[in-house]
Scaffold this motif. Structure first.
Motif, short mmCIF file in Angstrom:
data_model
loop_
_atom_site.label_atom_id
_atom_site.label_comp_id
_atom_site.label_asym_id
_atom_site.label_seq_id
_atom_site.Cartn_x
_atom_site.Cartn_y
_atom_site.Cartn_z
N ALA A 66 0.81 -1.23 0.00
CA ALA A 66 0.00 0.00 0.00
C ALA A 66 0.84 1.27 0.00
CB ALA A 66 -0.92 -0.01 1.21
N SER A 67 2.12 1.17 0.39
CA SER A 67 2.93 2.39 0.38
C SER A 67 3.65 2.54 -0.96
CB SER A 67 3.96 2.35 1.52
OG SER A 67 4.82 1.23 1.34
N GLY A 68 3.36 1.64 -1.91
CA GLY A 68 4.13 1.62 -3.16
C GLY A 68 3.56 2.50 -4.26
N ASP A 69 4.27 2.45 -5.39
CA ASP A 69 3.98 3.32 -6.54
C ASP A 69 2.63 3.00 -7.19
OD1 ASP A 69 4.85 5.11 -8.78
OD2 ASP A 69 4.70 3.21 -9.89
N LEU A 70 2.38 1.70 -7.45
CA LEU A 70 1.16 1.32 -8.18
C LEU A 70 -0.10 1.70 -7.38
CD1 LEU A 70 0.27 -0.22 -10.79
CD2 LEU A 70 -0.03 -2.21 -9.35
N THR A 71 -0.01 1.54 -6.06
CA THR A 71 -1.17 1.87 -5.21
C THR A 71 -1.56 3.33 -5.38
OG1 THR A 71 -0.45 0.24 -3.63
CG2 THR A 71 -1.99 1.89 -2.82
N ALA A 72 -0.55 4.22 -5.31
CA ALA A 72 -0.85 5.66 -5.36
C ALA A 72 -1.15 6.11 -6.79
CB ALA A 72 0.32 6.45 -4.80
N ARG A 73 -0.47 5.49 -7.75
CA ARG A 73 -0.61 6.00 -9.12
C ARG A 73 -1.84 5.44 -9.83
NH1 ARG A 73 2.19 5.38 -13.51
NH2 ARG A 73 3.26 3.54 -12.75
N LYS A 74 -2.21 4.19 -9.52
CA LYS A 74 -3.30 3.56 -10.28
C LYS A 74 -4.44 3.04 -9.41
CE LYS A 74 -1.51 3.90 -14.41
NZ LYS A 74 -2.12 4.77 -15.40
N SER A 103 1.25 -2.59 4.30
CA SER A 103 2.69 -2.68 4.00
C SER A 103 3.45 -2.45 5.29
CB SER A 103 3.10 -1.70 2.88
OG SER A 103 2.52 -0.46 3.04
N ARG A 104 4.78 -2.42 5.21
CA ARG A 104 5.54 -2.39 6.46
C ARG A 104 5.70 -0.97 7.00
NH1 ARG A 104 10.48 -5.38 3.88
NH2 ARG A 104 9.93 -3.66 2.48
N THR A 105 5.68 0.03 6.11
CA THR A 105 5.82 1.42 6.54
C THR A 105 4.76 1.75 7.60
OG1 THR A 105 6.55 1.97 4.32
CG2 THR A 105 5.83 3.81 5.68
N GLN A 106 5.21 2.48 8.64
CA GLN A 106 4.28 2.77 9.74
C GLN A 106 3.40 3.98 9.40
OE1 GLN A 106 3.85 1.02 12.56
NE2 GLN A 106 5.39 -0.48 11.92
N SER A 137 0.09 -6.01 -4.71
CA SER A 137 0.83 -4.96 -5.42
C SER A 137 2.23 -4.85 -4.81
CB SER A 137 0.06 -3.64 -5.32
OG SER A 137 0.77 -2.63 -5.97
N VAL A 138 2.85 -6.00 -4.67
CA VAL A 138 4.20 -6.08 -4.10
C VAL A 138 5.12 -6.66 -5.17
CG1 VAL A 138 3.45 -6.40 -1.71
CG2 VAL A 138 3.68 -8.40 -3.21
N LYS A 139 6.41 -6.67 -4.90
CA LYS A 139 7.30 -7.20 -5.93
C LYS A 139 7.02 -8.69 -6.17
CE LYS A 139 11.23 -7.63 -2.94
NZ LYS A 139 12.11 -7.15 -2.09
N LEU A 152 7.52 -11.80 -3.97
CA LEU A 152 6.70 -12.03 -2.78
C LEU A 152 5.39 -12.74 -3.09
CD1 LEU A 152 7.15 -8.68 -0.80
CD2 LEU A 152 7.89 -10.94 -0.09
N TYR A 153 5.04 -12.91 -4.38
CA TYR A 153 3.74 -13.54 -4.69
C TYR A 153 3.61 -14.93 -4.05
CZ TYR A 153 3.30 -10.00 -8.47
OH TYR A 153 3.24 -8.85 -9.19
N PRO A 154 4.64 -15.80 -4.19
CA PRO A 154 4.46 -17.14 -3.61
C PRO A 154 4.28 -17.10 -2.10
CG PRO A 154 6.32 -17.11 -5.14
CD PRO A 154 5.90 -15.70 -4.95
#
Ligand SMILES: NC(=O)c1ccc[n+]([C@@H]2O[C@H](COP(=O)([O-])OP(=O)(O)OC[C@H]3O[C@@H](n4cnc5c(N)ncnc54)[C@H](OP(=O)(O)O)[C@@H]3O)[C@@H](O)[C@H]2O)c1
Length: 487
Positions: free
Chosen positions: A13-21, A45-48, A121-123, A126-128
């Motif tokens: 949730a703190s990543g690029d795709l979440t905010a952009r799309k 996500s891990r960010t607090q 929406s992680v790298k 991490l999918y598996p």
């Protein structure tokens, strides 16, 4: 429409795709009144952050995107939408990492339960592990409400890793719960290929080897790899664009009409096309040209001698009665002259032409272009007589349909809006099934291996802002054909 409350859970949730799309798409669906009442969006996500910190962070990023795209920012509607945004800081793959999520759902959903759409929406590495910890924690069990898992591309790095990923996913998830997203299929103009072909009588009788000489599918970008260089160098254009986007578009151009518009009928027909695709060979090698834009090797994160292609053209056949001897030429690249995607259908020339052409002039035979982006539309190119009192002079002219003119003032929906809504409604028509993914890799693997072999030549350098490498032109010329030039 889901009966019980829906939670869209975004991992990453703190990543690029979440905010952009993703969140902009959900915000727009909310503004259009298309999200089920009471929908919650949970970021993980891990960010607090706390809920408010997450809302503020997204508001800042997303309002900037809206403004820089020249779109109006809807402050009041955002304030209303933001109330449905929540956040849990955790790494679900760490020991005990699922507990905060279990607690959150126990508190918010209560014993009545709810519907859940999980979005990874992680790298890709991490999918598996993430899909497995979710499964192990019982998050895939549909007791009272649906549980669906959306997975972003890339789906594996090659056939073996894609098969392994599918195997891991299937340990805890039914195939019907999996939504592998290729945002290209969410584009209005890509979906229109099916409407154009199967809701009109005019074109389908011509849609075969008797009338079509060849098909070109192009996805050209002006942008270079930029900040994604390190990731891109491990992938390259054949994995990044051909394995999913372009092969998917090709299936829509080549498939037969399914009996009905349902996810599996559609995907069965697409799968038949993928099954019928063969790779023509010259001297035992696939017909592929790879290029690299000038300066690629100096991009930050790219190894000095990188052979990763940023451009490629591939020639494929479809071995069935409809497409006998009709090659499909696929082309994609970065750093090119224009941002332009199209499907170009080149029809045969008339068997006999009674009109004399000026010396050196060649007849431009009929072609139909379905423009995917930008200036989405359809153009039918045909010969017309130049008005004159004497003689007959031919000139190619266009019969054009433009979305912008036909639907003035009506913006085309963003692909992610359409796809998220489809996933919420359980319509998997525009998502890829495991067998499609694996077969697409089966087609692409030998092509990729040929370009990565130790004795493979370096990708040909091409100028930024150009049409691509000269060898791509030569490949077409060897077949007596030419590329439809990028505008
Ligand atoms: N960006 C695009 O335009 C685009 C387009 C197509 C496909 N994709 C795909 O979409 C996915 C996401 O891309 P992205 O560009 O958004 O990547 P990104 O900016 O690197 O974001 C990755 C997110 O994953 C989180 N994360 C990492 N490890 C985690 C863990 N163990 N537990 C929970 N969260 C974790 C990170 O946040 P924390 O560090 O806070 O945990 C971050 O929010 C990728 O698979 C990418 O290939 C992206």
């Amino acid at each position: 429409m889901p009966a019980t409350p829906l939670t869209v859970v975004i991992f990453g949730a703190s990543g690029d795709l979440t905010a952009r799309k993703l969140v902009p798409a959900l915000f727009n669906l909310h503004r259009r009144g298309r999200l089920p009442a009471g929908t919650r969006v949970l970021g993980v996500s891990r960010t607090q952050y706390d809920d408010n910190g997450f809302r503020n962070e997204l508001q800042e990023k997303i309002s900037n995107f809206f403004r820089s795209a020249g779109e109006e920012w809807h402050e009041t509607e955002w304030a209303e939408f933001a109330q449905c945004l929540h956040y849990v800081a955790t790494d679900p793959t760490a020991p005990g990492g699922m507990v905060p999520l279990q607690n959150w759902f126990a508190e918010k959903e209560g014993p009545a339960g709810g519907q859940r759409l999980y979005y990874l929406s992680v790298k890709p590495e991490l999918y598996p592990s993430m899909s497995t910890v979710l499964g192990e924690a019982g998050f895939a069990q549909e007791n009272g409400g649906f549980r669906r898992l959306v997975i972003e591309k890339p789906f594996g790095h090659n056939g073996a890793t894609a098969t392994e990923l599918n195997r891991t996913l299937h340990k805890h998830w039914q195939e019907s719960q999996l939504y592998r997203i290729d945002h290209y299929l969410g584009k209005e103009t890509v979906q229109n290929v099916l409407i154009f072909r199967f809701a009109n009588t005019l074109f389908e009788p011509l849609w075969n080897y008797q009338y079509i000489d060849h098909v070109q599918i192009t996805a050209a970008e002006t942008v270079t790899v930029g900040s994604r260089a390190a990731y891109y160098d491990t992938s390259g254009v054949l994995r990044d664009m051909f394995q999913s986007h372009i092969l998917q578009v090709m299936t829509l151009v080549a498939m037969e009409s399914p009996g009905r518009y349902s996810a599996d009928s559609l995907r069965n027909e697409k799968m038949k096309v993928l099954d019928a695709i063969s790779v023509p060979k010259v001297n035992g090698k696939p017909q592929v040209v790879v290029g690299q834009y000038e300066g690629y090797r100096s991009e930050k994160g790219v190894p000095a001698g990188s052979k990763t292609p940023t451009f490629a053209t591939v020639k494929l056949n479809v071995d069935n009665a409809r497409w006998k001897n009709v090659p499909f030429y696929l082309r994609s690249g970065k750093g090119l002259k224009s941002r332009y995607s199209e499907i170009m259908i080149q029809f045969h020339c008339p068997p006999h032409l009674m009109f004399p052409l000026p010396p050196g002039e060649v007849l431009q035979c009929n072609r139909m272009t379905l423009v995917i982006q930008p200036n989405e539309g359809i153009h039918l190119n045909f010969q017309a007589k130049v008005p004159a009192v004497d003689g007959v002079r031919l000139q190619p002219r266009d019969l054009s349909f433009s979305y912008k003119d036909a639907y003035a003032g009506q913006a085309l929906p963003e692909a992610y809006e359409r796809l998220l809504l489809d996933a919420i409604h359980g319509d998997a028509s525009l998502f890829m099934r495991s067998d499609e993914i694996e077969r697409a890799w089966e087609i692409m693997d030998p092509i990729i291996q040929a370009t990565e072999a130790a004795d493979a030549p370096d990708p040909e350098e091409y100028l930024l802002g150009s049409q691509g490498p000269a060898d791509a032109v030569k490949m077409m010329a060897a077949d007596g054909r030419t590329w439809h030039a990028l505008p």
